[in-house]
Design a protein around this motif. Sequence first.
Motif, PDB file in Angstrom:
ATOM      1  N   THR A 196     -23.951 -78.286 -33.923  1.00 40.38           N
ATOM      2  CA  THR A 196     -24.339 -77.244 -33.719  1.00 40.38           C
ATOM      3  C   THR A 196     -24.903 -75.431 -34.374  1.00 40.38           C
ATOM      4  O   THR A 196     -23.738 -76.530 -35.711  1.00 40.38           O
ATOM      5  CB  THR A 196     -23.146 -76.830 -32.926  1.00 40.38           C
ATOM      6  OG1 THR A 196     -22.591 -77.878 -32.035  1.00 40.38           O
ATOM      7  CG2 THR A 196     -23.765 -75.432 -32.219  1.00 40.38           C
ATOM      8  N   SER A 197     -25.569 -75.441 -34.950  1.00 41.05           N
ATOM      9  CA  SER A 197     -26.116 -74.174 -36.191  1.00 41.05           C
ATOM     10  C   SER A 197     -26.756 -73.312 -34.805  1.00 41.05           C
ATOM     11  O   SER A 197     -27.866 -73.057 -33.899  1.00 41.05           O
ATOM     12  CB  SER A 197     -27.433 -74.965 -36.743  1.00 41.05           C
ATOM     13  OG  SER A 197     -27.733 -73.722 -37.093  1.00 41.05           O
ATOM     14  N   ASP A 198     -26.314 -72.109 -35.679  1.00 42.35           N
ATOM     15  CA  ASP A 198     -26.774 -70.779 -34.816  1.00 42.35           C
ATOM     16  C   ASP A 198     -28.151 -70.442 -35.993  1.00 42.35           C
ATOM     17  O   ASP A 198     -28.750 -69.160 -35.600  1.00 42.35           O
ATOM     18  CB  ASP A 198     -26.319 -69.531 -34.208  1.00 42.35           C
ATOM     19  CG  ASP A 198     -25.824 -68.939 -35.880  1.00 42.35           C
ATOM     20  OD1 ASP A 198     -25.412 -69.803 -36.942  1.00 42.35           O
ATOM     21  OD2 ASP A 198     -24.986 -68.229 -35.856  1.00 42.35           O
ATOM     22  N   ARG A 199     -28.402 -71.096 -36.494  1.00 35.04           N
ATOM     23  CA  ARG A 199     -29.493 -70.709 -37.323  1.00 35.04           C
ATOM     24  C   ARG A 199     -31.587 -70.845 -36.675  1.00 35.04           C
ATOM     25  O   ARG A 199     -32.289 -70.199 -37.402  1.00 35.04           O
ATOM     26  CB  ARG A 199     -29.981 -71.991 -38.442  1.00 35.04           C
ATOM     27  CG  ARG A 199     -31.038 -73.306 -37.765  1.00 35.04           C
ATOM     28  CD  ARG A 199     -31.231 -74.626 -39.049  1.00 35.04           C
ATOM     29  NE  ARG A 199     -29.671 -74.800 -39.306  1.00 35.04           N
ATOM     30  CZ  ARG A 199     -29.159 -75.649 -41.251  1.00 35.04           C
ATOM     31  NH1 ARG A 199     -30.170 -76.146 -41.159  1.00 35.04           N
ATOM     32  NH2 ARG A 199     -28.462 -75.563 -41.100  1.00 35.04           N
ATOM     33  N   GLY A 200     -31.100 -70.781 -35.365  1.00 29.98           N
ATOM     34  CA  GLY A 200     -32.327 -70.541 -34.703  1.00 29.98           C
ATOM     35  C   GLY A 200     -32.323 -69.489 -33.667  1.00 29.98           C
ATOM     36  O   GLY A 200     -33.397 -69.032 -32.508  1.00 29.98           O
ATOM     37  N   GLU A 241     -33.596 -76.798 -25.012  1.00 33.19           N
ATOM     38  CA  GLU A 241     -33.516 -76.202 -23.312  1.00 33.19           C
ATOM     39  C   GLU A 241     -32.177 -75.942 -23.260  1.00 33.19           C
ATOM     40  O   GLU A 241     -31.385 -76.119 -23.565  1.00 33.19           O
ATOM     41  CB  GLU A 241     -33.840 -77.574 -22.125  1.00 33.19           C
ATOM     42  CG  GLU A 241     -34.730 -77.464 -21.831  1.00 33.19           C
ATOM     43  CD  GLU A 241     -34.509 -78.523 -20.590  1.00 33.19           C
ATOM     44  OE1 GLU A 241     -34.230 -78.525 -19.361  1.00 33.19           O
ATOM     45  OE2 GLU A 241     -36.071 -79.507 -20.959  1.00 33.19           O
ATOM     46  N   GLY A 242     -32.308 -75.163 -21.745  1.00 33.34           N
ATOM     47  CA  GLY A 242     -30.620 -73.597 -21.898  1.00 33.34           C
ATOM     48  C   GLY A 242     -30.884 -72.866 -23.012  1.00 33.34           C
ATOM     49  O   GLY A 242     -31.039 -72.677 -23.710  1.00 33.34           O
ATOM     50  N   ASN A 243     -30.157 -71.933 -22.792  1.00 28.56           N
ATOM     51  CA  ASN A 243     -29.511 -70.865 -23.805  1.00 28.56           C
ATOM     52  C   ASN A 243     -28.794 -70.940 -25.067  1.00 28.56           C
ATOM     53  O   ASN A 243     -29.306 -70.460 -26.115  1.00 28.56           O
ATOM     54  CB  ASN A 243     -28.694 -69.457 -23.221  1.00 28.56           C
ATOM     55  CG  ASN A 243     -29.317 -68.963 -21.692  1.00 28.56           C
ATOM     56  OD1 ASN A 243     -28.664 -68.818 -20.528  1.00 28.56           O
ATOM     57  ND2 ASN A 243     -30.422 -68.687 -21.177  1.00 28.56           N
ATOM     58  N   SER A 244     -27.821 -71.829 -24.595  1.00 26.93           N
ATOM     59  CA  SER A 244     -27.258 -72.624 -25.704  1.00 26.93           C
ATOM     60  C   SER A 244     -26.847 -74.025 -25.564  1.00 26.93           C
ATOM     61  O   SER A 244     -26.529 -74.672 -24.291  1.00 26.93           O
ATOM     62  CB  SER A 244     -26.029 -71.565 -26.881  1.00 26.93           C
ATOM     63  OG  SER A 244     -25.240 -71.895 -25.472  1.00 26.93           O
ATOM     64  N   ASN A 245     -27.106 -75.194 -26.715  1.00 25.67           N
ATOM     65  CA  ASN A 245     -26.251 -76.062 -26.438  1.00 25.67           C
ATOM     66  C   ASN A 245     -25.213 -76.663 -27.407  1.00 25.67           C
ATOM     67  O   ASN A 245     -25.517 -75.986 -29.019  1.00 25.67           O
ATOM     68  CB  ASN A 245     -27.287 -77.341 -26.435  1.00 25.67           C
ATOM     69  CG  ASN A 245     -28.314 -77.582 -26.123  1.00 25.67           C
ATOM     70  OD1 ASN A 245     -27.559 -77.455 -24.535  1.00 25.67           O
ATOM     71  ND2 ASN A 245     -29.197 -76.729 -25.346  1.00 25.67           N
ATOM     72  N   ASN A 261     -30.360 -68.907 -31.778  1.00 23.00           N
ATOM     73  CA  ASN A 261     -28.595 -68.740 -30.634  1.00 23.00           C
ATOM     74  C   ASN A 261     -28.561 -70.005 -30.638  1.00 23.00           C
ATOM     75  O   ASN A 261     -28.828 -70.849 -31.368  1.00 23.00           O
ATOM     76  CB  ASN A 261     -29.065 -68.847 -29.452  1.00 23.00           C
ATOM     77  CG  ASN A 261     -29.475 -67.464 -28.391  1.00 23.00           C
ATOM     78  OD1 ASN A 261     -29.227 -66.939 -28.809  1.00 23.00           O
ATOM     79  ND2 ASN A 261     -30.579 -67.693 -27.631  1.00 23.00           N
ATOM     80  N   PRO A 262     -26.945 -70.513 -30.869  1.00 23.16           N
ATOM     81  CA  PRO A 262     -26.448 -72.084 -31.023  1.00 23.16           C
ATOM     82  C   PRO A 262     -26.650 -73.122 -30.121  1.00 23.16           C
ATOM     83  O   PRO A 262     -27.115 -73.249 -28.753  1.00 23.16           O
ATOM     84  CB  PRO A 262     -24.723 -71.795 -30.219  1.00 23.16           C
ATOM     85  CG  PRO A 262     -24.125 -70.941 -30.274  1.00 23.16           C
ATOM     86  CD  PRO A 262     -25.642 -69.948 -29.911  1.00 23.16           C
ATOM     87  N   GLN A 263     -27.677 -74.321 -30.690  1.00 20.50           N
ATOM     88  CA  GLN A 263     -28.392 -75.481 -30.555  1.00 20.50           C
ATOM     89  C   GLN A 263     -28.562 -76.536 -31.591  1.00 20.50           C
ATOM     90  O   GLN A 263     -27.560 -76.271 -32.721  1.00 20.50           O
ATOM     91  CB  GLN A 263     -30.177 -75.402 -30.903  1.00 20.50           C
ATOM     92  CG  GLN A 263     -30.366 -73.791 -29.366  1.00 20.50           C
ATOM     93  CD  GLN A 263     -30.189 -74.828 -28.411  1.00 20.50           C
ATOM     94  OE1 GLN A 263     -30.484 -75.234 -27.933  1.00 20.50           O
ATOM     95  NE2 GLN A 263     -30.651 -73.958 -27.467  1.00 20.50           N
TER      96      GLN A 263
END
Length: 432
Positions: A306-310, A331-335, A312-314
């Motif tokens: 998991t990383s928030d480099r984009g 897809e989704g606000n975050s994963n 939001n966390p994905q």
Amino acid sequence: MRKNILFALFVACITMALPVRAQLVIEITSGADQLLPIAVVPFGYSGTSPLPEDVAGIVESDLQRSGVFEAIPRENMLSLPNSSQNVFYRDWRLLKADYVLVGGVENNGNGTYRISYELLNVLTQSRVGKREALDVKPSNFRDAAHFISDKIYEQLTGIRGAFSTRILYVTSEGDRAAPTYKLQVADADGHRPQVIVSSKEPILSPSWSRDGRNIAYVMFRNRRPSIFIQELASGKQQQLTQFRGLNGAPAWSPDGKKLALVLSKDNNPEIYTLDIATRRLERMTNHYSIDTEPTWEPDGQGIIFTSDRGGNPQIYRLDVRTKNVERVTFEGNSNTRARMTPDGRYLVTVQKNDGNYHVALQDMNTGRVQILTETYLDESPSIAPNGSMVMYATSDRGKGILSVVSVDGLVKYRLPSAQGDVREPAWSPYFK
């Protein structure tokens, strides 16, 4: 075919070594529409002393919660045969059973019992495979029952059963202001729990080695997190890390030689690998964002994290050899908290949408995403070793519980605890 299962194995060793605690209780909440009707007849027994467990009852419960079978209720059975020679197939056709499991228990007189069983096809009026027999100690009746369930499941689905596996989880008990945390191990159905370690400080992120002999986890001491590994059979514990800052999210490599983990010793949370034998650390990511929650691909060639480099966390994939990183979820606000099925086909994540957290399944070939759960505060998914079920933590009336959902989303059941909150589930691999 006779098989000797005296179970002087890993499971028996840790059962004797650890104290018993209140078990989780299964509550089935929904099931699939198309189920295979099977009658699990109470096993015959002519002895006078009571048996330690109802083997047929355990098998019936295992098969029922698999999401594949529908058990014929015992009270509806027209006869109770204990061998194929005593079966009247018309009785079972009337009950619309496709298969019948019959068996018996005999006292060997030497401290062990022989459990024999046969699976019968009602349509063809023939036996599926051979009549098999197991020699077991009284303390291993549940192991024998789960073994039988595994065999039946595989014979009728072609997929290896996972009823003989185990689960790790963390309970929080007592005063909410100063709870006691306990890392526990239990059968996959929640029975026979034992406490592995207890602490007044948090315990997080339990993880199984691929052979099921060792576990890793995070435990706080003096309000600082450290990563430990522990051999389950002996209870031998080793502290692997105690760096400044974060020491978290240990994940065993498929070969059992390394851990992927998260450290912030260089002022930012990054993914590292640690060689367990040499204690050599290798930094795998180098980014100003937060990189966390690593898990290995089944072939060991990549690490999913998991990383928030984009923003939001994905979920991202790291190539272990080149250290190249690519984004996996969109897809989704975050994963977050990704786990991969053993065949590498599907990725399970906790997906956030409109403030709700659900367990989601992404097809790695097509990119298609399916939301599996209807609860709202889901976390920490863990996948059965045959890839059929996902266990996760969620909340029910303000209390932390464990729930299970099939990978098609049709079958759901819960494993609430009689004492305290339950979190951080980890489903074991196969033990052999």
